[in-house]
Design a protein around this motif. Structure first.
Motif, PDB file in Angstrom:
ATOM      1  N   LEU A 340       0.833  -1.058   0.757  1.00  0.00           N
ATOM      2  CA  LEU A 340      -0.016  -0.355   0.052  1.00  0.00           C
ATOM      3  C   LEU A 340       0.816   1.010  -0.014  1.00  0.00           C
ATOM      4  O   LEU A 340       0.006   2.046  -0.064  1.00  0.00           O
ATOM      5  N   LYS A 341       2.594   1.457   0.463  1.00  0.00           N
ATOM      6  CA  LYS A 341       3.181   2.165   0.347  1.00  0.00           C
ATOM      7  C   LYS A 341       4.002   2.343  -0.682  1.00  0.00           C
ATOM      8  O   LYS A 341       4.914   2.861  -1.070  1.00  0.00           O
ATOM      9  N   ASN A 342       3.630   1.348  -1.917  1.00  0.00           N
ATOM     10  CA  ASN A 342       4.682   1.595  -3.277  1.00  0.00           C
ATOM     11  C   ASN A 342       3.458   1.838  -4.447  1.00  0.00           C
ATOM     12  O   ASN A 342       2.672   1.216  -4.877  1.00  0.00           O
ATOM     13  N   VAL A 343       3.751   3.308  -5.287  1.00  0.00           N
ATOM     14  CA  VAL A 343       3.042   3.033  -6.051  1.00  0.00           C
ATOM     15  C   VAL A 343       2.625   2.058  -7.290  1.00  0.00           C
ATOM     16  O   VAL A 343       1.719   2.706  -8.364  1.00  0.00           O
ATOM     17  N   TYR A 344       3.614   1.903  -7.909  1.00  0.00           N
ATOM     18  CA  TYR A 344       3.589   0.967  -9.049  1.00  0.00           C
ATOM     19  C   TYR A 344       2.871  -0.562  -8.203  1.00  0.00           C
ATOM     20  O   TYR A 344       2.239  -0.895 -10.025  1.00  0.00           O
ATOM     21  N   VAL A 345       3.015  -0.883  -7.539  1.00  0.00           N
ATOM     22  CA  VAL A 345       2.177  -1.931  -7.230  1.00  0.00           C
ATOM     23  C   VAL A 345       0.348  -1.616  -7.361  1.00  0.00           C
ATOM     24  O   VAL A 345      -0.271  -1.799  -7.636  1.00  0.00           O
ATOM     25  N   LEU A 346       0.239  -0.206  -6.716  1.00  0.00           N
ATOM     26  CA  LEU A 346      -1.084   0.429  -6.862  1.00  0.00           C
ATOM     27  C   LEU A 346      -1.389   0.220  -8.048  1.00  0.00           C
ATOM     28  O   LEU A 346      -2.862  -0.235  -8.417  1.00  0.00           O
ATOM     29  N   LEU A 347      -0.464   0.939  -8.881  1.00  0.00           N
ATOM     30  CA  LEU A 347      -1.058   0.677 -10.309  1.00  0.00           C
ATOM     31  C   LEU A 347      -1.323  -0.072 -10.468  1.00  0.00           C
ATOM     32  O   LEU A 347      -2.050  -0.805 -11.313  1.00  0.00           O
TER      33      LEU A 347
END
Length: 453
Positions: A340-347
């Motif tokens: 949840l703190k990783n923008v790329y994982v969220l994307l």
């Protein structure tokens, strides 16, 4: 004039597409209600000083309005016709949207809250009346070999509605109540345009056959460039409302299940996407809107290029299973807190869910919830399952801000489990009871076991 035995065997024409696009404006406005509520939630929350609990009220009220609108008008659509509903619902949507746009005119906070909730409810009622009716109309004039193709347009129109609103949100970023007012006035104008365009539509040919409306049936046949044969000019047995729960009870339960598994995750993202991801404090609100646009936009491509062409050929189920698996993975990625703190994982999560839902879950759910009910109960059946979906989503929406405050990972866990269950049940039915899920290239009378006299 080209001869055709039945409406089912007709060649796909420009008229089919025209009618589908006009009817699908209901989906555009449904997306407008859901996305508009989410996009403008922060603005109205700030204006009216909502508590965490009160922040769930716009979603709850609009979804409950939608639920009861579907239940009530679904039945009326079977009694008085699909077009009858069209003469009422868009005017209601337009008036309520424009009046909602002027929220905040009173000096009392409580009066402003009550004012806004009344109009959220009316917008919901209008959507609940319209969308099940639109889907009934589209399925009933669609040729059996192209029903999946035409119904996929309704899904695409829904995503287009969200993307247009997100474009407005990005352009008017950080303008607070200006954005709120522009969004709801825009939706009111679209509703007026929809009402005007729909005046040119004919009634559903199957409804006309059921009621014996020969002149209106001849008009729709002329517009579709077909001849009505004796086989086509038939009457259907009109079933009692109670038979929806007795004779068609298992199909109703199946449709309810599909809607529940889809409706909770989809409504949560539709109405709370900015609220949820703003709570992570990773990016600006404008970037959050851009992420939401990526999420919804990614659903359009598989819908246009894959489901549109393959749903009537290879069938709905393979596409549904692939997309349900993708959706489950997308939400389970949110369960691991460091992600949840990783923008790329969220994307990656947004893309998986976006592509997955456009590929099969949502358009298949729509089709299967329409195809198993007879003409005299189709609107009623769709209205009932919409009632359950939006009622459940409304209750969940009330508590969504509280769940988000506890931890976004719980949203991911709940939604991930839902899609695992959906995958499992549809796969088992594909093996054990294929008639529930293999409906491609069959007439509506075959898939609903309707009796024709």
């Amino acid at each position: 004039m080209v001869e055709s035995k039945t409406y089912d065997d007709a060649m796909l024409s420009g008229t089919h597409f025209k009618w589908t696009l006009i009817a699908s404006l209901g989906d555009f406005l449904d997306a407008g209600m859901l996305a508009g509520t989410g996009i403008t939630l922060l603005a109205i929350s700030s204006l009216l000083h909502f508590t965490t609990f009160e922040s769930g009220l716009p979603a709850l009220i609009s979804l409950l309005g939608c639920a009861f609108g579907a239940l009530t008008f679904g039945r009326l659509g079977d009694k008085f016709g699909r077009k009858f509903i069209y003469q009422i619902d868009m005017i209601l949507y337009a008036v309520a949207s424009i009046l909602l746009a002027i929220t905040g005119i009173f000096s009392s906070r409580i009066v402003n809250i009550v004012w806004s909730m009344i109009f959220y409810a009316l917008i919901g009622i209008a959507v609940g009346a319209d969308v099940p009716t639109s889907w009934s109309l589209i399925t009933e004039f669609s040729p059996k070999n192209y029903r999946g193709r035409l119904m996929s347009i309704t899904t695409i129109m829904w995503y287009v509605g969200v993307l247009v609103e997100l474009g407005i949100a990005i352009a008017l970023y950080n303008t607070g109540m200006i954005l709120f007012r522009v969004i709801w006035i825009f939706l009111g104008i679209i509703a007026i345009i929809s009402w005007a365009l729909r005046r040119s539509l004919t009634e559903s040919p199957r409804f006309d056959m059921m009621k014996g409306n020969k002149s209106d049936l001849e008009r729709s046949a002329k517009l579709l460039n077909i001849n009505i044969s004796e086989e086509e000019n038939k009457k259907f047995t009109i079933k009692k409302y109670a038979e929806l729960f007795t004779r068609y009870g298992w199909f109703l339960l199946f449709a309810w299940f599909l809607y529940l598994m889809w409706g909770i995750p989809a409504s949560t993202y539709g109405e709370f996407f900015p609220y949820i991801f703003s709570s992570l404090h990773l990016v600006s609100l404008r970037t959050t809107y851009a992420f939401e646009a990526i999420y919804f936009g990614s659903a359009i491509v598989p819908g246009l290029l894959i489901f549109y062409y393959l749903s009537d050929r290879i069938g709905r189920t393979p596409l549904y299973l692939i997309s349900a698996a993708m959706a489950a993975i997308s939400f389970l990625l949110l369960v691991y807190p460091p992600f949840l703190k990783n923008v790329y994982v969220l994307l990656s999560s947004f893309l998986l869910f976006g592509i997955g839902q456009g590929l099969g879950v949502w358009p298949t759910t729509r089709l299967l919830s329409m195809e198993h009910f007879p003409t005299s109960l189709r609107n009623s059946g769709q209205g009932f399952v919409w009632f359950t979906m939006r009622f459940e989503a409304g209750i969940f929406g009330l508590f969504t801000p509280i769940i988000v405050a506890i931890g976004v990972e719980y949203i991911g866990l709940i939604s991930g489990i839902f899609f695992i269950l959906a995958f499992t049940v549809v796969f088992l039915l594909y093996i054990i009871k294929p008639e529930y899920v293999k409906t491609e290239r069959k007439s509506l009378e075959e898939t609903s076991y309707d009796e024709v006299i």
